[in-house]
Design a protein around this motif. Structure first.
Motif, mmCIF file in Angstrom:
data_model
loop_
_atom_site.group_PDB
_atom_site.id
_atom_site.type_symbol
_atom_site.label_atom_id
_atom_site.label_comp_id
_atom_site.label_asym_id
_atom_site.label_seq_id
_atom_site.Cartn_x
_atom_site.Cartn_y
_atom_site.Cartn_z
ATOM 1 N N GLN A 1 0.840 -1.191 0.000
ATOM 2 C CA GLN A 1 0.000 0.000 0.000
ATOM 3 C C GLN A 1 0.879 1.246 0.000
ATOM 4 O OE1 GLN A 1 -2.734 0.191 3.241
ATOM 5 N NE2 GLN A 1 -3.403 2.268 2.770
ATOM 6 N N VAL A 2 0.670 2.109 -0.997
ATOM 7 C CA VAL A 2 1.450 3.334 -1.110
ATOM 8 C C VAL A 2 0.916 4.372 -0.127
ATOM 9 C CG1 VAL A 2 2.101 5.225 -2.618
ATOM 10 C CG2 VAL A 2 1.996 2.891 -3.524
ATOM 11 N N GLU A 3 1.842 5.008 0.562
ATOM 12 C CA GLU A 3 1.440 6.028 1.521
ATOM 13 C C GLU A 3 2.442 7.171 1.473
ATOM 14 O OE1 GLU A 3 1.318 4.775 5.613
ATOM 15 O OE2 GLU A 3 -0.266 6.198 6.080
ATOM 16 N N LEU A 4 1.920 8.402 1.465
ATOM 17 C CA LEU A 4 2.743 9.606 1.582
ATOM 18 C C LEU A 4 2.330 10.297 2.875
ATOM 19 C CD1 LEU A 4 2.499 11.049 -2.063
ATOM 20 C CD2 LEU A 4 4.241 9.531 -1.125
ATOM 21 N N VAL A 5 3.293 10.624 3.709
ATOM 22 C CA VAL A 5 3.002 11.241 5.001
ATOM 23 C C VAL A 5 3.790 12.539 5.124
ATOM 24 C CG1 VAL A 5 3.045 10.981 7.499
ATOM 25 C CG2 VAL A 5 2.550 8.993 6.048
ATOM 26 N N GLU A 6 3.060 13.662 5.212
ATOM 27 C CA GLU A 6 3.683 14.958 5.383
ATOM 28 C C GLU A 6 3.874 15.265 6.860
ATOM 29 O OE1 GLU A 6 0.612 15.581 1.957
ATOM 30 O OE2 GLU A 6 0.680 14.620 3.928
ATOM 31 N N SER A 7 4.884 16.072 7.141
ATOM 32 C CA SER A 7 5.123 16.555 8.500
ATOM 33 C C SER A 7 5.865 17.885 8.418
ATOM 34 C CB SER A 7 5.933 15.543 9.310
ATOM 35 O OG SER A 7 7.192 15.318 8.705
ATOM 36 N N GLY A 8 5.905 18.588 9.540
ATOM 37 C CA GLY A 8 6.675 19.824 9.618
ATOM 38 C C GLY A 8 5.855 21.094 9.590
ATOM 39 N N GLY A 9 4.540 20.972 9.419
ATOM 40 C CA GLY A 9 3.710 22.164 9.436
ATOM 41 C C GLY A 9 3.582 22.749 10.829
ATOM 42 N N GLY A 10 2.947 23.919 10.897
ATOM 43 C CA GLY A 10 2.760 24.564 12.197
ATOM 44 C C GLY A 10 2.439 26.028 12.049
ATOM 45 N N LEU A 11 2.518 26.714 13.182
ATOM 46 C CA LEU A 11 2.269 28.158 13.231
ATOM 47 C C LEU A 11 3.609 28.888 13.244
ATOM 48 C CD1 LEU A 11 0.434 30.644 13.710
ATOM 49 C CD2 LEU A 11 0.603 30.148 16.171
ATOM 50 N N VAL A 12 3.753 29.873 12.369
ATOM 51 C CA VAL A 12 4.993 30.634 12.286
ATOM 52 C C VAL A 12 4.656 32.094 12.028
ATOM 53 C CG1 VAL A 12 5.254 30.192 9.810
ATOM 54 C CG2 VAL A 12 7.280 30.697 11.192
ATOM 55 N N GLN A 13 5.501 32.979 12.515
ATOM 56 C CA GLN A 13 5.291 34.410 12.290
ATOM 57 C C GLN A 13 5.711 34.800 10.878
ATOM 58 O OE1 GLN A 13 7.378 36.530 15.390
ATOM 59 N NE2 GLN A 13 5.692 36.255 16.847
ATOM 60 N N PRO A 14 5.138 35.880 10.353
ATOM 61 C CA PRO A 14 5.584 36.362 9.032
ATOM 62 C C PRO A 14 7.087 36.588 9.029
ATOM 63 C CG PRO A 14 3.566 37.467 9.695
ATOM 64 C CD PRO A 14 4.009 36.653 10.875
ATOM 65 N N GLY A 15 7.718 36.175 7.925
ATOM 66 C CA GLY A 15 9.167 36.258 7.816
ATOM 67 C C GLY A 15 9.892 35.027 8.308
ATOM 68 N N GLY A 16 9.180 34.125 8.965
ATOM 69 C CA GLY A 16 9.792 32.925 9.501
ATOM 70 C C GLY A 16 9.956 31.830 8.466
ATOM 71 N N SER A 17 10.437 30.680 8.945
ATOM 72 C CA SER A 17 10.714 29.542 8.061
ATOM 73 C C SER A 17 10.108 28.258 8.614
ATOM 74 C CB SER A 17 12.230 29.348 7.920
ATOM 75 O OG SER A 17 12.839 30.460 7.306
ATOM 76 N N LEU A 18 9.808 27.362 7.699
ATOM 77 C CA LEU A 18 9.397 26.008 8.035
ATOM 78 C C LEU A 18 9.983 25.065 6.993
ATOM 79 C CD1 LEU A 18 5.586 26.259 8.940
ATOM 80 C CD2 LEU A 18 7.446 25.685 10.511
ATOM 81 N N ARG A 19 10.201 23.816 7.402
ATOM 82 C CA ARG A 19 10.640 22.792 6.464
ATOM 83 C C ARG A 19 9.658 21.630 6.516
ATOM 84 N NH1 ARG A 19 15.577 18.474 6.646
ATOM 85 N NH2 ARG A 19 16.149 18.481 4.425
ATOM 86 N N LEU A 20 8.974 21.414 5.414
ATOM 87 C CA LEU A 20 8.041 20.304 5.307
ATOM 88 C C LEU A 20 8.750 19.065 4.777
ATOM 89 C CD1 LEU A 20 4.909 22.056 3.751
ATOM 90 C CD2 LEU A 20 5.610 21.923 6.144
ATOM 91 N N SER A 21 8.348 17.911 5.269
ATOM 92 C CA SER A 21 8.871 16.637 4.792
ATOM 93 C C SER A 21 7.722 15.775 4.304
ATOM 94 C CB SER A 21 9.619 15.904 5.904
ATOM 95 O OG SER A 21 10.729 16.645 6.357
ATOM 96 N N CYS A 22 8.007 14.939 3.338
ATOM 97 C CA CYS A 22 7.023 13.992 2.813
ATOM 98 C C CYS A 22 7.720 12.646 2.677
ATOM 99 C CB CYS A 22 6.482 14.458 1.479
ATOM 100 S SG CYS A 22 5.437 13.246 0.630
ATOM 101 N N ALA A 23 7.364 11.727 3.554
ATOM 102 C CA ALA A 23 7.977 10.393 3.547
ATOM 103 C C ALA A 23 7.060 9.419 2.830
ATOM 104 C CB ALA A 23 8.221 9.927 4.975
ATOM 105 N N ALA A 24 7.625 8.713 1.855
ATOM 106 C CA ALA A 24 6.859 7.752 1.067
ATOM 107 C C ALA A 24 7.155 6.337 1.517
ATOM 108 C CB ALA A 24 7.180 7.890 -0.407
ATOM 109 N N SER A 25 6.142 5.493 1.471
ATOM 110 C CA SER A 25 6.314 4.080 1.783
ATOM 111 C C SER A 25 5.442 3.266 0.847
ATOM 112 C CB SER A 25 5.950 3.794 3.240
ATOM 113 O OG SER A 25 4.605 4.130 3.493
ATOM 114 N N GLY A 26 5.777 1.973 0.715
ATOM 115 C CA GLY A 26 5.001 1.093 -0.138
ATOM 116 C C GLY A 26 5.467 1.054 -1.574
#
Length: 127
Positions: A1-26
């Motif tokens: 079974q193919v699955e994509l799972v995102e992580s790394g989201g959240g609340l951030v102030q303007p001008g800030g940074s985030l790094r999203l990840s997407c891990a695939a399996s299957g």
């Protein structure tokens, strides 16, 4: 079974940074183009960034050029989205997606170009 799972989201102030990840399996996606889309409340799902199977020429929607960077680590079957200089208008649920077919993609910015989707991760940019 193919699955994509995102992580790394959240609340951030303007001008800030985030790094999203997407891990695939299957399935190994090293030969597949990958992308990030986003969807804000009341709006259609929007293309954000694409990376081909070869990690060659990446593509971005104009509104994120120079601020977002898509990358992939095929050894980890993972795709990333580095988001810098975030703005309130970047607020949305972010989804990763894997192409329907391997190798070359003639189009890459339409949801129909992708067969596999993650469940999404919320990104909120607010002070």
């Amino acid at each position: 079974q193919v699955e994509l799972v995102e992580s790394g989201g959240g609340l951030v102030q303007p001008g800030g940074s985030l790094r999203l990840s997407c891990a695939a399996s299957g399935r190994t996606f090293s030969n597949y183009g990958m992308a990030w889309f986003r969807q804000a409340p009341g709006k259609e799902r929007e293309f954000v960034a694409h990376i081909p199977w070869s990690s060659g020429s990446t593509k971005y929607v104009d509104s994120v050029k120079g601020r977002f960077t898509i990358s992939r680590d095929n050894a980890k079957n993972t795709v990333y989205l580095q988001m810098d200089s975030l703005k309130p208008e970047d607020t949305a649920v972010y989804y990763c997606a894997a192409a329907r077919t391997p190798l070359f993609m003639s189009t890459w910015n339409r949801p129909i170009d992708y067969a596999y989707w993650g469940q999404g991760t919320q990104v909120t940019v607010s002070s």
